[in-house]
Design an enzyme around this catalytic site. Sequence first.
Site, mmCIF file in Angstrom:
data_model
loop_
_atom_site.group_PDB
_atom_site.id
_atom_site.type_symbol
_atom_site.label_atom_id
_atom_site.label_comp_id
_atom_site.label_asym_id
_atom_site.label_seq_id
_atom_site.Cartn_x
_atom_site.Cartn_y
_atom_site.Cartn_z
ATOM 1 N N ASP A 151 0.795 -1.226 0.000
ATOM 2 C CA ASP A 151 0.000 0.000 0.000
ATOM 3 C C ASP A 151 0.827 1.277 0.000
ATOM 4 O O ASP A 151 0.460 2.249 -0.654
ATOM 5 C CB ASP A 151 -0.908 0.032 1.244
ATOM 6 N N TYR A 406 -12.969 -2.263 -2.721
ATOM 7 C CA TYR A 406 -13.502 -1.078 -2.066
ATOM 8 C C TYR A 406 -14.703 -0.554 -2.855
ATOM 9 O O TYR A 406 -14.850 -0.789 -4.056
ATOM 10 C CB TYR A 406 -12.450 0.021 -2.005
#
Length: 469
Positions: A151, A406
């Site tokens: 990330d 997401y």
Amino acid sequence: MNPNQKIITIGSVSLTIATVCFLMQIAILATTVTLHFKQHKCDSPASNQVMPCEPIIIERNITEIVYLNNTTIEKEICPEVVEYRNWSKPQCQITGFAPFSKDNSIRLSAGGDIWVTREPYVSCDPGKCYQFALGQGTTLDNKHSNGTIHDRIPHRTLLMNELGVPFHLGTKQVCVAWSSSSCHDGKAWLHVCVTGDDRNATASFIYDGRLVDSIGSWSQNILRTQESECVCINGTCTVVMTDGSASGRADTRILFIKEGKIVHIGPLSGSAQHIEECSCYPRYPDVRCICRDNWKGSNRPVIDINMEDYSIDSSYVCSGLVGDTPRNDDSSSNSNCRDPNNERGNPGVKGWAFDNGDDVWMGRTISKDLRSGYETFKVIGGWSTPNSKSQVNRQVIVDNNNWSGYSGIFSVEGKSCINRCFYVELIRGRPQETRVWWTSNSIVVFCGTSGTYGTGSWPDGANINFMPI
């Protein structure tokens, strides 16, 4: 009359006519010049009020061409006054959601230079919608794409394109960021961009293309923000940020920003126990956010933000059909509106919901265990009645045989009401697809509709065997 007298008479008449014509030409020229230069100044109105144009001699580039007796006259048009957005219109009443956009980034990556991304979202200025994502500093068909499951690296940047345009090599890199949020206040874009060391990250606030303010980590544990749009009302924007444990107590703060400058910071209050990756929407005159509890609850936290006095309250969505992943089976899931349900709270996934009177519209993965499939529906009483489970208007967005990820909300102002839209991140590659070494995504976008609609499934659609390793 002798010949000499005739000549003198004709000459006198001709001279008189020539003189009159000459004077007329001078008058016409003077009139033209006067009309050309005597234009109107559009004064900047006080308090965003439309003011009449005052006469002034000035040159402007904004002109309107008018043809009058073969004479060209240029006159200024007073430019439209740009005002802050206030989102005061009511929320649109909808029956469900209709397809709006799909970028097919992964399929295109099989034969083109497309960025490796994750954490996408959508936000609109008053005239156009844009898609954002956090790029990994590489295209997919590039050895640098190896290991992009991670990330937070210093090469990640916030990408911005018009909605529907995949992130190609000409895409603008708005800022350096591994966590972000963006919103338009009616006059310019605000970008909140977090990057740096996990233990000492920096959030930069970029407004109208200029760095205006910044703030450093306050808990030295991965300062992070929404990964979807922030919201601005009457020139003040608000964004939710968290610093601290991803699976325990953390320090969440709500920031208020005016033209890029932080004007107030408020701590989280209310009953929410853990806040991550909020999906926020305007609920005039306030802002409401639906977030991710990554610690205790699979029911989603709610944050209510008062934009006038900066007060903050929090609770949980009442619906017993909970929105996070992982979660219990619907028959055994619970929510009492106030507290986390202590049901498979960790890890969780970014998601959304929005209130509709006593009801709630929401989206979630179809799988209760994995980020696969995606569905939307309305829960009757889901905003006001604890543990309500009456589901209507269910739609499949992505079938359960395909990966999702997401999801988040964005709002679009129409002529008479404010519509709610959502996007779904369609993750491909690792960790689920280990044939390749990269992780990236495409998106699909739906918006609320008051009309009828059909059925379908809109997965990413790339054949992993066609993709670069």
